[in-house]
Motif scaffolding. Structure first.
Motif, PDB file in Angstrom:
ATOM      1  N   GLU A  70       0.820  -1.210   0.000  1.00 20.55           N
ATOM      2  CA  GLU A  70       0.000   0.000   0.000  1.00 20.55           C
ATOM      3  C   GLU A  70       0.857   1.265   0.000  1.00 20.55           C
ATOM      4  OE1 GLU A  70      -0.058  -1.772   4.255  1.00 20.55           O
ATOM      5  OE2 GLU A  70      -0.101  -2.468   2.152  1.00 20.55           O
ATOM      6  N   THR A  71       2.065   1.181   0.569  1.00 26.23           N
ATOM      7  CA  THR A  71       2.972   2.333   0.535  1.00 26.23           C
ATOM      8  C   THR A  71       3.447   2.590  -0.886  1.00 26.23           C
ATOM      9  OG1 THR A  71       3.745   1.735   2.752  1.00 26.23           O
ATOM     10  CG2 THR A  71       5.063   3.319   1.515  1.00 26.23           C
TER      11      THR A  71
ATOM     12  N   ARG B 262       1.985   1.646  -3.590  1.00 31.79           N
ATOM     13  CA  ARG B 262       0.836   2.060  -4.403  1.00 31.79           C
ATOM     14  C   ARG B 262       0.569   3.552  -4.246  1.00 31.79           C
ATOM     15  NH1 ARG B 262      -2.920  -0.696  -1.985  1.00 31.79           N
ATOM     16  NH2 ARG B 262      -3.534   1.091  -0.699  1.00 31.79           N
ATOM     17  N   ASP B 263       0.623   4.045  -3.011  1.00 36.01           N
ATOM     18  CA  ASP B 263       0.371   5.467  -2.790  1.00 36.01           C
ATOM     19  C   ASP B 263       1.491   6.330  -3.359  1.00 36.01           C
ATOM     20  OD1 ASP B 263      -1.981   4.814  -1.566  1.00 36.01           O
ATOM     21  OD2 ASP B 263      -1.293   5.192   0.477  1.00 36.01           O
ATOM     22  N   LEU B 264       2.732   5.860  -3.292  1.00 35.67           N
ATOM     23  CA  LEU B 264       3.837   6.597  -3.906  1.00 35.67           C
ATOM     24  C   LEU B 264       3.679   6.639  -5.419  1.00 35.67           C
ATOM     25  CD1 LEU B 264       6.854   5.190  -1.857  1.00 35.67           C
ATOM     26  CD2 LEU B 264       5.955   7.519  -1.741  1.00 35.67           C
ATOM     27  N   TRP B 265       3.234   5.520  -5.997  1.00 33.68           N
ATOM     28  CA  TRP B 265       3.052   5.444  -7.447  1.00 33.68           C
ATOM     29  C   TRP B 265       1.974   6.420  -7.909  1.00 33.68           C
ATOM     30  CZ3 TRP B 265       6.242   3.298 -10.708  1.00 33.68           C
ATOM     31  CH2 TRP B 265       5.843   3.036 -12.015  1.00 33.68           C
ATOM     32  N   ARG B 266       1.010   6.708  -7.033  1.00 36.35           N
ATOM     33  CA  ARG B 266      -0.098   7.578  -7.408  1.00 36.35           C
ATOM     34  C   ARG B 266       0.183   9.061  -7.175  1.00 36.35           C
ATOM     35  NH1 ARG B 266      -5.075   4.023  -4.752  1.00 36.35           N
ATOM     36  NH2 ARG B 266      -5.169   2.437  -6.403  1.00 36.35           N
ATOM     37  N   VAL B 267       1.369   9.394  -6.710  1.00 35.12           N
ATOM     38  CA  VAL B 267       1.680  10.802  -6.464  1.00 35.12           C
ATOM     39  C   VAL B 267       1.552  11.610  -7.754  1.00 35.12           C
ATOM     40  CG1 VAL B 267       3.571  12.386  -5.911  1.00 35.12           C
ATOM     41  CG2 VAL B 267       3.090  10.453  -4.410  1.00 35.12           C
TER      42      VAL B 267
ATOM     43  N   ILE C  12       5.829  12.862  -1.601  1.00 33.35           N
ATOM     44  CA  ILE C  12       6.628  11.655  -1.394  1.00 33.35           C
ATOM     45  C   ILE C  12       7.008  11.527   0.078  1.00 33.35           C
ATOM     46  CG2 ILE C  12       8.840  10.547  -1.886  1.00 33.35           C
ATOM     47  CD1 ILE C  12       7.019  10.320  -4.233  1.00 33.35           C
ATOM     48  N   ALA C  13       7.535  12.602   0.653  1.00 31.65           N
ATOM     49  CA  ALA C  13       7.982  12.567   2.052  1.00 31.65           C
ATOM     50  C   ALA C  13       6.819  12.310   2.998  1.00 31.65           C
ATOM     51  CB  ALA C  13       8.684  13.874   2.401  1.00 31.65           C
ATOM     52  N   LEU C  14       5.690  12.978   2.772  1.00 29.30           N
ATOM     53  CA  LEU C  14       4.536  12.803   3.653  1.00 29.30           C
ATOM     54  C   LEU C  14       3.935  11.408   3.517  1.00 29.30           C
ATOM     55  CD1 LEU C  14       2.841  16.299   3.151  1.00 29.30           C
ATOM     56  CD2 LEU C  14       3.950  15.444   5.231  1.00 29.30           C
ATOM     57  N   THR C  15       3.931  10.868   2.312  1.00 23.50           N
ATOM     58  CA  THR C  15       3.405   9.517   2.104  1.00 23.50           C
ATOM     59  C   THR C  15       4.249   8.490   2.839  1.00 23.50           C
ATOM     60  OG1 THR C  15       2.475  10.100  -0.052  1.00 23.50           O
ATOM     61  CG2 THR C  15       2.866   7.759   0.374  1.00 23.50           C
ATOM     62  N   LEU C  16       5.568   8.594   2.726  1.00 25.48           N
ATOM     63  CA  LEU C  16       6.445   7.670   3.439  1.00 25.48           C
ATOM     64  C   LEU C  16       6.247   7.782   4.946  1.00 25.48           C
ATOM     65  CD1 LEU C  16       9.682   8.116   1.297  1.00 25.48           C
ATOM     66  CD2 LEU C  16       8.415   5.975   1.586  1.00 25.48           C
ATOM     67  N   ALA C  17       6.155   9.019   5.453  1.00 29.28           N
ATOM     68  CA  ALA C  17       5.969   9.212   6.888  1.00 29.28           C
ATOM     69  C   ALA C  17       4.624   8.663   7.350  1.00 29.28           C
ATOM     70  CB  ALA C  17       6.085  10.690   7.232  1.00 29.28           C
ATOM     71  N   ALA C  18       3.581   8.866   6.544  1.00 25.36           N
ATOM     72  CA  ALA C  18       2.247   8.391   6.914  1.00 25.36           C
ATOM     73  C   ALA C  18       2.193   6.872   6.996  1.00 25.36           C
ATOM     74  CB  ALA C  18       1.217   8.900   5.909  1.00 25.36           C
ATOM     75  N   HIS C  19       3.048   6.192   6.253  1.00 21.92           N
ATOM     76  CA  HIS C  19       3.082   4.733   6.272  1.00 21.92           C
ATOM     77  C   HIS C  19       4.157   4.202   7.225  1.00 21.92           C
ATOM     78  CE1 HIS C  19       0.267   3.644   2.985  1.00 21.92           C
ATOM     79  NE2 HIS C  19       0.584   4.847   2.509  1.00 21.92           N
TER      80      HIS C  19
END
Length: 382
Positions: free
Chosen positions: A222-223, A225-230, A288-295
């Motif tokens: 899921e991490t 996937r969310d990075l891919w959708r940025v 990118i940074a916020l997505t990684l931190a959120a996961h």
């Protein structure tokens, strides 16, 4: 004592066959490899990261990509020899592909590169999308966030030698054959293919490919996937951006022809004191940074290349810093000191100590040997 881990990050060398090398990129890179990267201490774990567009390798098939690797090795034997010496000294080589060398991930090309470099074991790793070091860095070339260069189904290039990854709109323009009408038609076909590829990227089959890549990156599915959708491909903005880029290039050619007829010298060098503007993180870096931190996977650094603009800055609202590793070719588009001094080359240096602390940032390495006192900007397709 836990060994220190060090990463040297270089991008956008654009080493090709037959192209002018007015900045002596190959010679400078060899000196950097032998005098800096290979000179690692016995307690250090050193990794050289080539962050995209190191090679001009867009063959689009496994057989063609393998042959292209042989051509590049013949054109730059000193670079391949220096890389072999680095690997022999225990340096890890990580290659993240860019839009100019995406076909390096094809099994045939990757195997041939390993043979030419004499790699044994895990000394060479080729990444189709990104390099992730937990807690330390997330590094990608950056073309996936650039509308006119995005390849929605990029990961398929690493699946097998025959899977086709359609070229981006600007790549289609650069590879055009025939007159203006044929070129426009090629771009239109590329836009349609990219739109279809974006739909395929949302399919269950491609999500399985993405999940496998997530495991390789050390991320949850899921991490990834969310990075891919940025960044996503959207037809209207991409078509407009592509049209504007092509119009600018056409106007530049017309102006150059007019100046030639009038015997008027043109200043072609980019940058200079009048054009020095602060360069901040690209919009996608915060996501990118916020997505990684959120996961639960924050990193100290987000690194990219692609734009040829070397810079470093904090990412607002996060604990992550951003750095762009610039370019070693003569097409410098940033506002760094390498604009005025052709003996300076940008690198990103990241150190991670055993206590978990991470230091580093953008630096400029000065080549010790003489290079031509002038460099003329080299226009690259895309």
């Amino acid at each position: 004592m836990t060994p220190r881990r060090r990463w040297w990050v270089v991008s956008d060398l654009h080493l090709g066959t037959g192209e002018p090398d007015v900045r002596c990129t190959s010679a400078a890179f060899v000196q950097f490899l032998e005098g800096v990267v290979a000179a690692t201490g016995p307690s250090d774990m050193t990794t050289l990261v080539l962050l995209g567009d190191a090679l001009e390798l867009r063959a689009r098939t496994g057989r063609g990509a393998r042959a292209r690797v042989d051509d590049l090795a013949a054109a730059h034997p000193e670079v391949f020899a220096a890389l072999r010496r680095c690997l022999g000294a225990g340096v890890q080589l990580d290659i993240v592909v860019g839009n100019h060398d995406v076909d390096l991930v094809r099994p045939a090309a990757a195997q041939r590169l390993g043979e030419l470099l004499g790699v044994r074991g895990d000394g060479l790793r080729i990444h189709p999308w990104a390099l992730h070091v937990p807690g330390v860095l997330f590094a990608e070339h950056g073309h996936q966030h650039h509308a006119v260069h995005r390849l929605p189904t990029l990961l398929l290039a690493a699946v097998d030698d025959d899977t086709t990854v359609e070229p981006s709109p600007l790549t289609a323009w650069a590879a055009r054959r025939g007159g203006p009408r044929e070129a426009v038609m090629a771009v239109c076909r590329a836009l349609a293919a990219a739109r279809a590829a974006e739909r395929r990227a949302g399919s269950a089959a491609y999500q399985r490919v993405l999940a496998a890549e997530a495991a390789r990156l050390g991320l949850r599915p899921e991490t990834a996937r969310d990075l891919w959708r940025v960044s996503r491909f959207r037809l209207v903005p991409v078509a407009a951006a592509t049209g504007w880029r092509l119009l600018r290039r056409l106007l530049a050619r017309l102006v150059a022809r007019l100046a030639a007829r009038l015997a008027t010298p043109l200043v072609t060098r980019r940058g200079g004191a009048a054009h020095r503007v602060a360069t901040g993180p690209p919009p996608h870096s915060a996501q990118i940074a916020l997505t990684l931190a959120a996961h639960g996977a924050p990193v100290a650094w987000y690194l990219c290349g692609h734009t040829h603009r070397a810079a470093e800055a904090p990412i607002t609202g996060t604990t992550t810093r951003w750095a762009n590793s610039g370019t070693w070719c003569s097409d410098i588009r940033g506002a760094g000191p390498d604009l005025d001094d052709p003996r300076l080359f940008p690198v990103v240096l990241i150190d991670a100590d055993g206590d978990g602390s991470v230091q580093g940032g953008l630096e400029y390495w000065r080549v010790p040997a003489a290079v031509p006192p002038r460099h003329t900007p080299e226009r690259l397709s895309g």
